[in-house]
Design an enzyme around this catalytic site. Structure first.
Site, PDB file in Angstrom:
ATOM      1  N   PRO A   1       0.957  -1.301  -0.045  1.00  0.00           N
ATOM      2  CA  PRO A   1      -0.100  -0.169  -0.066  1.00  0.00           C
ATOM      3  C   PRO A   1       1.004   1.363   0.055  1.00  0.00           C
ATOM      4  CG  PRO A   1      -0.719  -1.623   1.559  1.00  0.00           C
ATOM      5  CD  PRO A   1       0.355  -1.919   1.285  1.00  0.00           C
ATOM      6  N   GLY A   2       0.630   2.279  -0.695  1.00  0.00           N
ATOM      7  CA  GLY A   2       1.162   3.278  -1.074  1.00  0.00           C
ATOM      8  C   GLY A   2       2.187   3.662  -1.711  1.00  0.00           C
ATOM      9  N   THR A   3       2.516   2.689  -2.708  1.00  0.00           N
ATOM     10  CA  THR A   3       3.467   2.648  -3.660  1.00  0.00           C
ATOM     11  C   THR A   3       3.314   3.374  -5.029  1.00  0.00           C
ATOM     12  OG1 THR A   3       2.962   0.429  -4.288  1.00  0.00           O
ATOM     13  CG2 THR A   3       4.805   0.495  -2.643  1.00  0.00           C
TER      14      THR A   3
ATOM     15  N   GLU B   1      17.379   3.279  26.603  1.00  0.00           N
ATOM     16  CA  GLU B   1      17.771   3.832  25.459  1.00  0.00           C
ATOM     17  C   GLU B   1      19.181   3.833  25.139  1.00  0.00           C
ATOM     18  OE1 GLU B   1      15.426   3.854  23.243  1.00  0.00           O
ATOM     19  OE2 GLU B   1      13.815   3.601  24.673  1.00  0.00           O
TER      20      GLU B   1
ATOM     21  N   HIS C   1      20.448   0.430  24.226  1.00  0.00           N
ATOM     22  CA  HIS C   1      20.241   0.209  22.491  1.00  0.00           C
ATOM     23  C   HIS C   1      21.314   0.789  21.852  1.00  0.00           C
ATOM     24  CE1 HIS C   1      16.311  -1.898  22.528  1.00  0.00           C
ATOM     25  NE2 HIS C   1      15.751  -0.929  23.298  1.00  0.00           N
TER      26      HIS C   1
ATOM     27  N   ASP D   1      10.324  -4.555  22.290  1.00  0.00           N
ATOM     28  CA  ASP D   1      11.604  -5.132  21.628  1.00  0.00           C
ATOM     29  C   ASP D   1      11.486  -6.555  21.743  1.00  0.00           C
ATOM     30  OD1 ASP D   1      12.632  -2.785  21.844  1.00  0.00           O
ATOM     31  OD2 ASP D   1      13.217  -2.876  23.657  1.00  0.00           O
TER      32      ASP D   1
END
Length: 603
Positions: A199-201, A420, A423, A495
């Site tokens: 979708p959206g291409t 964070e 990560h 995660d």
């Protein structure tokens, strides 16, 4: 217009007259006077019991009053003079009412008005039923919209990032403009073109561009517009659509979301020849049957080509099937250039940099990102859209809007900061992880913070080492919580979900397990009518299922241990960058790299 107003006025008037006349006949006064028979009335008169009486010749009744005050009523036979004689002989005071002379038109109206009212109501209901019948017959008409050349004409210049697809479709445009060139050499242009992609291409935009370039009538309809609750309507609409198209030949018929009507026949529970299958059968016949539809090119779009009926995809119907992928970095820059034409941009805006920041974005995502940037600029009372607004728009599309009103206590802020940075630090220490672009503890979307990583280039193949590094980086947040605070929180739930999916795909789809070997376990095709991922066929035994679980568990444990080891070795670096993040709330990619280099040199 006056006719409609007259109808609205006359119908209520006729209804009122009808009900008034009906009430005249139905509502009669309730009689409380007892009714006597003729002989009893004559006996009462002759014996002197009656004091007075009234004779009504119009109704042939006698109403009398007895000497004790009671009243009675009796019916007099027609042409009977004995009653008057008996009343006279008994010296009873009586009156005679002669029938009133009513005009002739009164009787006429008495019968005419109800007749007119009934006839008017009948005519009204007949008109309504005929109009309803016409509307019912309209169900079989096609709902396709005809688009001719107008001010909003779309051409290939308005489509970017899909050069190969435009080259394929340019051949169809050339045929519509110069059909003799192809017919002279015996070439047959494809009858149908199926565009499929995520979708959206830009599938619908490409179809409009083909019509705009060719300069021919363009009929557009959705697959869901064919099917109704009435049996046979869908097939009738297909016939009507192609009948209209033949009159406008050469032309283009565009069917959007064709999977709504073109799903595989006999699939799902019950099977059977239902309304949808009748519609599909008629579409198959119209596209390539005994009839000839010269000059009609059918373009269809879908994002579920796996559920379409094989008869629809064979040569002679959809001869050409074109896959539209997500644009690469060059395509994204071209798409951004197209959508930025009508937006005033600051001089510092670099579309190439935005293209690097948006890997995996579709054309619709990029258009939405630029629109979000323009909205932010307008909100800030700026006349032009700057790079700051566009970077913010990229993050809004990826992670959602900022939640500035969400207030965390100090303990939660510290936990999120270390999570964070965990990560980012683990990703920085891995060879195959994507570079860190941004680390923030400002809540955005559903998350309390996030670490944004972006690849430096478009990638189409992923190795096992790259998969394992991504899993390890995703587990870095949970590992940082355990290494720093000695406890874990619910912040890593998203995660863990991503990690589990990645590892299972490595094992079952990509054959990246040393234990289970290079094999695919389970089928990828979803059930047609049961929804995505609701039921998946399992073509392996319980023993293999247990081995898949063990292998997935072992892989995740190894990656988690690896992430913890990296953080324990760089615990000081983790603490310093987390403290910096608590103070600034956001650390950009270059600043994060400087902090890493500085702390590594200091240690």
């Amino acid at each position: 217009m006056m006719n409609n107003a007259f109808r609205r006025l006359i119908v209520p008037l006729l209804a009122v007259v009808f009900f008034l006349v009906l009430a005249r006949y139905m509502v009669t006064p309730t009689k409380t006077i007892p009714t006597w028979d003729y002989s009893r009335m004559i006996t009462a008169v002759q014996t002197g019991q009656v004091k007075s009486a009234t004779v009504d010749e119009s109704t042939q009744t006698l109403t009398g009053t007895l000497k004790d005050g009671r009243h009675f009523e009796a019916t007099i036979p027609a042409a009977d003079g004995g009653v008057i004689s008996a009343l006279t002989q008994a010296h009873v005071n009586f009156n005679i009412h002669q029938p009133a002379q009513t005009p002739w038109w009164s009787d006429l109206l008495l019968y005419l008005l109800p007749t007119l009212a009934i006839m008017g109501l009948l005519l009204f209901f007949m008109q309504q039923s005929q109009g309803g019948g016409n509307r019912v017959m309209q169900f079989g008409r096609s709902r396709a919209r005809l688009h001719t050349e107008d001010k909003r004409r779309v051409t290939f210049d308005d489509v970017a990032g899909v050069d190969e697809v435009k080259d394929e479709l340019a051949e169809i445009v050339d045929f519509l403009k110069h059909p003799k060139r192809y017919l002279e050499v015996g070439a047959r242009i494809p009858k149908g073109v199926l565009l499929f992609g995520e979708p959206g291409t830009g599938k619908t935009l490409l179809a409009r561009a083909v019509a705009g370039e060719a300069g021919v009538p363009f009929y557009s309809i959705s697959g869901s517009d064919f099917v109704e609750m009435f049996v046979g309507v869908g097939a009738s609409r297909v016939r009507d659509l192609f009948d209209q198209a033949k009159k406008s030949s050469p032309c283009i018929v565009f069917i959007d979301e064709i999977d709504a009507v073109g799903r595989m026949r006999g699939a799902g529970y019950g099977g059977g020849h239902d309304e949808r299958e009748q519609t599909l059968n008629q579409l198959l016949v119209e596209m390539d049957g005994f009839g000839v539809n010269e000059g009609i090119i059918v373009i269809a779009a879908t994002n579920r080509p796996d559920v379409l009926d094989p008869a629809l995809l064979r040569p002679g119907r959809f001869d050409r099937q074109i896959v539209i992928h997500r644009p690469d970095i060059r395509g994204r820059e071209e798409i951004l250039d197209v959508h930025a034409r009508n937006k005033p941009l600051e001089k510092d805006v670099e579309l190439s940099q935005l293209a690097r920041l948006t890997p995996g974005f579709t054309g619709a995502d990029l258009a939405n990102m630029l629109n979000e940037g323009a909205l932010l600029a307008a909100r800030r009372r700026k006349k032009k859209v700057g790079m700051d607004e566009l970077r913010e728009a990229v993050e809004r599309v990826i992670a959602g809007p900022q939640k500035k009103a969400r207030v965390m206590n100090e303990k939660e802020r510290r936990t999120v900061a270390y999570h964070e940075v965990g990560h980012a630090l683990v990703a920085r220490k891995l060879d195959h992880a994507d570079p860190v672009v941004k680390v923030t503890i400002i809540p955005r979307g559903m998350g309390l913070g996030y670490t944004l990583q972006m690849p430096t280039e478009d990638r189409y193949l992923v190795s096992k080492d790259e998969f394992l590094d991504r899993v390890t980086a995703a587990l870095g947040g949970r590992a940082a919580e355990e290494v720093t605070f000695g406890e874990i929180t619910t912040g890593a739930s998203d995660d863990l979900e991503k990690v589990t999916k990645m590892v299972r795909r490595m094992i079952t789809e990509f054959g990246m397990s040393d234990t289970l070997g290079p094999m695919t376990y389970g089928t990828k095709q979803d059930q047609v009518f049961l929804g995505r991922d609701l039921l998946r066929e399992r073509n392996y035994s319980e023993k293999i299922a247990a081995q898949i679980d063990d292998e997935a568990h072992r892989t995740v444990e190894e990656c988690y241990t690896r992430a913890k080891r990296i953080l324990e070795e760089h615990k000081d670096t983790l603490g310093r960058i987390a403290q910096e993040l608590l103070e600034k709330e956001t650390i950009e990619g270059p600043d994060f790299e400087r902090l890493m280099d500085a702390t590594e040199k200091a240690s």
